[in-house]
Design an enzyme around this catalytic site. Structure first.
Site, PDB file in Angstrom:
ATOM      1  N   LYS A   1       0.912  -1.223  -0.028  1.00 27.24           N
ATOM      2  CA  LYS A   1      -0.062  -0.025  -0.176  1.00 27.24           C
ATOM      3  C   LYS A   1       1.093   1.112   0.016  1.00 27.24           C
ATOM      4  CE  LYS A   1      -3.068   2.626   2.888  1.00 27.24           C
ATOM      5  NZ  LYS A   1      -4.047   2.454   4.046  1.00 27.24           N
TER       6      LYS A   1
ATOM      7  N   ASP B   1      -2.334  10.297   3.310  1.00 25.86           N
ATOM      8  CA  ASP B   1      -3.867   9.791   3.608  1.00 25.86           C
ATOM      9  C   ASP B   1      -4.584  10.963   4.418  1.00 25.86           C
ATOM     10  OD1 ASP B   1      -6.508   8.597   3.990  1.00 25.86           O
ATOM     11  OD2 ASP B   1      -5.480   7.005   5.239  1.00 25.86           O
TER      12      ASP B   1
ATOM     13  N   LYS C   1      -9.824  13.267   7.970  1.00 26.16           N
ATOM     14  CA  LYS C   1      -9.422  12.868   9.291  1.00 26.16           C
ATOM     15  C   LYS C   1      -9.446  14.072  10.109  1.00 26.16           C
ATOM     16  CE  LYS C   1      -6.141   9.252   7.895  1.00 26.16           C
ATOM     17  NZ  LYS C   1      -6.707   8.025   8.761  1.00 26.16           N
TER      18      LYS C   1
ATOM     19  N   ASP D   1       1.597   6.543   5.366  1.00 21.25           N
ATOM     20  CA  ASP D   1       0.668   5.403   4.844  1.00 21.25           C
ATOM     21  C   ASP D   1       1.159   4.981   3.470  1.00 21.25           C
ATOM     22  OD1 ASP D   1      -1.528   4.426   5.483  1.00 21.25           O
ATOM     23  OD2 ASP D   1      -3.026   5.653   4.249  1.00 21.25           O
TER      24      ASP D   1
ATOM     25  N   ASP E   1     -12.019   7.460   4.009  1.00 25.14           N
ATOM     26  CA  ASP E   1     -10.687   7.288   4.594  1.00 25.14           C
ATOM     27  C   ASP E   1     -10.320   5.658   4.695  1.00 25.14           C
ATOM     28  OD1 ASP E   1      -8.556   7.906   6.080  1.00 25.14           O
ATOM     29  OD2 ASP E   1      -9.637   7.948   8.036  1.00 25.14           O
TER      30      ASP E   1
ATOM     31  N   GLU F   1      -9.447   3.968   2.230  1.00 24.53           N
ATOM     32  CA  GLU F   1      -8.936   3.976   0.851  1.00 24.53           C
ATOM     33  C   GLU F   1      -7.714   3.037   0.606  1.00 24.53           C
ATOM     34  OE1 GLU F   1      -7.441   5.615   3.293  1.00 24.53           O
ATOM     35  OE2 GLU F   1      -5.381   5.009   2.747  1.00 24.53           O
TER      36      GLU F   1
ATOM     37  N   ARG G   1      -7.788  -0.230   1.323  1.00 27.10           N
ATOM     38  CA  ARG G   1      -8.317  -1.515   0.583  1.00 27.10           C
ATOM     39  C   ARG G   1      -8.704  -1.341  -0.700  1.00 27.10           C
ATOM     40  NH1 ARG G   1     -12.661  -1.534   5.558  1.00 27.10           N
ATOM     41  NH2 ARG G   1     -10.882  -0.689   6.703  1.00 27.10           N
TER      42      ARG G   1
END
Ligand code: BES
Ligand code: ZN
Ligand code: ZN
Length: 485
Positions: free
Chosen positions: A247, A252, A259, A270, A329, A331, A333
């Site tokens: 990933k 993010d 967030k 991230d 959020d 995201e 996955r």
């Protein structure tokens, strides 16, 4: 850093400092040189406890018992204490009268390199690291059936492993302004050039052609266009074929499900899964492992804007499944869904591992220092857990169950991108990804949530403040094992 293995006795080696590792119980019961002085300064040889006897040019560090893990953290701690000091060279005995002496040498070398790590890219005052030469004495070696060649190999592998970990740490620590998808792609291309890997970069046009619409949706509001990276190490007649998927959210923000301020700080982390894959590929090439390894990275920035993807959208993933977006959020996955589908289309692998800072829930479940390992079958999970044990990384299984899977149901699409319950979030994220693993690969795959250890804002064991390089060492140990079988 330069390492030298020598059979010269420690007292005959010329170095500005000696590092002496004292086993806790030996300090209590046996003769230890400088014991009086050490007691005077309050040293009790506890694990990672250090005492520098300046006038003797000796640095002591305590250790609970002789094991690779203890040795690695003790030496890293000692090494950290020497940053910016005047010492140029250091000598250390190798504790050869231990049955696992090659493992100890490797752990030592890793400890030196990992402990010497610092990140001063954004400091105007740069750190001075004078200590560059480490001499390890194999004194006493003749008393045992010691193979110098094996020791030399352990040293080299330790150095490659730790350098790769530090390489990963550097990229993760780099700010989102300086490290965005194109930069990750450039790093991959440079690695490929330097270490003879194959490298394919997919830009938006190709991503569209590959129907990676969920990944593209996550990327849409960013001024940085996404990339998918595919690095390959391909020896002749490999022992196994392995796909690694990372990933790579270079930032993010949460997207429209923005967030809160405090949770956004640190979200440069991230991309840690992607950076781990880059580090692993570098080391795999340097060790020239006898396994075919494919590294896939989804490099994307999750931002807000007029064309951001939205809660209520329904996206179609590369494998044709429809996903109801209920939280932008979640995201990672979505990006992994498409990259995993792509990886399975491109490579028929024996094992598939994905690395992701996927959920805060993993940190809640197992704490900051441990990775969560998930999947349908024990074999790939056990492979990575064994690698973790050998490497000194912490990882533990989180089991899937059918009740949690039901929480991902959507009334308007095939699946929802979040669970309907706030509990068990690390596992429901893993179960979401499972939807994008092809039937034939179900038992070949393990998912590693590295959200806990990837970035910690204090030093712990052999790790500094910031990025740790989580995933690199455990995977290299695993791949080495697969390569030697
Ligand atoms: N990148 C985060 C997960 C994360 C959180 C990593 C904290 C490291 C530290 C991920 O994209 C995310 O935001 N996950 C959400 C999922 C939720 C919306 C279901 C989370 O964990 O809150
Ligand atoms: Zn997120
Ligand atoms: Zn994320």
């Amino acid at each position: 850093m330069n390492f030298e293995l020598t059979i010269s006795p420690i007292n005959e080696i010329d170095a500005t400092l000696e590092l002496i590792v004292v086993v806790n119980k030996n300090f209590k019961h046996k003769f230890v040189q400088d014991k009086k002085l050490l007691k005077k300064v309050g040293f009790s040889a506890g694990q990672d406890e250090i005492a520098l006897l300046i006038e003797k040019n000796r640095l002591y560090v305590g250790i609970d018992s002789i094991s690779g893990t203890n040795m690695r953290t003790a030496i890293a701690t000692a090494m950290r204490s020497l940053t910016s000091t005047k010492y140029k060279s250091l000598k250390i005995a190798s504790y050869m009268n231990h049955p696992k002496c090659t493992a100890i040498i490797r752990a030592m070398v890793e400890g030196f390199e990992l402990g010497a790590y610092y990140f001063d890219k954004y400091k105007t005052k740069k750190t001075k690291q004078n200590l560059q030469n480490i001499i390890i004495s194999l004194e006493d070696y003749s008393a045992f059936e010691l193979n110098i060649e094996k020791c030399t190999l352990a040293l080299a592998k330790g150095q490659i492993t730790a350098e790769a970990t530090n390489f990963t740490r550097d990229i993760v620590n780099t700010t989102p302004e300086d490290c965005y998808p194109k930069v990750l792609a450039n790093i991959a291309e440079n690695l490929a050039q330097e270490f003879n890997l194959n490298c394919k970069i997919l830009k938006p046009k190709q991503l569209r052609a590959e129907k990676m619409e969920t990944l593209l949706a996550v990327a849409r509001a960013s001024r940085h266009k996404p990339r998918v990276i595919h690095l390959t190490h391909k020896p002749k007649n490999p022992k196994a074929v392995i796909s690694l998927i990372g990933k790579g959210l270079t930032y993010d923000s949460g997207g429209l499900s923005l967030k809160p301020s405090n949770s956004m700080v640190g979200m440069k982390l991230d991309k840690s899964g992607a950076c781990a894959v880059l580090g692993i590929m570098k080391a795999v090439a340097q060790m020239n492992l006898d396994v075919e390894v494919h590294g896939f990275i989804g490099a994307v920035e999750n931002m807000i804007g007029g064309d951001a993807y939205k809660p209520d959208d329904v996206l179609v993933a590369k494998n044709g499944k429809t996903i109801e977006i209920r939280n932008t959020d979640a995201e990672g996955r979505l990006v992994l869904a498409d990259v995993l589908a792509y990886a399975q289309q491109e490579v028929n692998a024996d094992y598939i591992f994905d690395y992701a800072t996927l959920t805060g829930a993993s940190v809640v479940a197992v704490g900051h220092y441990t990775s969560s390992v998930m999947g349908n079958a024990n074999e790939p999970k056990d492979l990575i857990l064994r690698g973790a044990k050998l490497s000194g990384e912490l990882a533990t299984k989180l089991d899937f169950n059918p009740h949690l899977k039901k929480l991902l149901k959507s009334s308007i699409a095939d699946i929802s991108n979040i669970s309907s319950s706030p509990y068990g979030g690390a596992i429901t994220a893993g179960l979401f990804i499972d939807e994008f693993i092809e039937e034939k690969n179900k038992n070949k795959w393990a998912h590693i949530d590295i959200a806990g250890p990837a970035f910690v804002e204090h030093t712990w064991g052999e790790n500094p403040h910031g990025a740790s390089g989580a995933g690199v060492r455990m995977t290299l140990r695993m791949l080495e094992k697969l390569s030697n079988d």
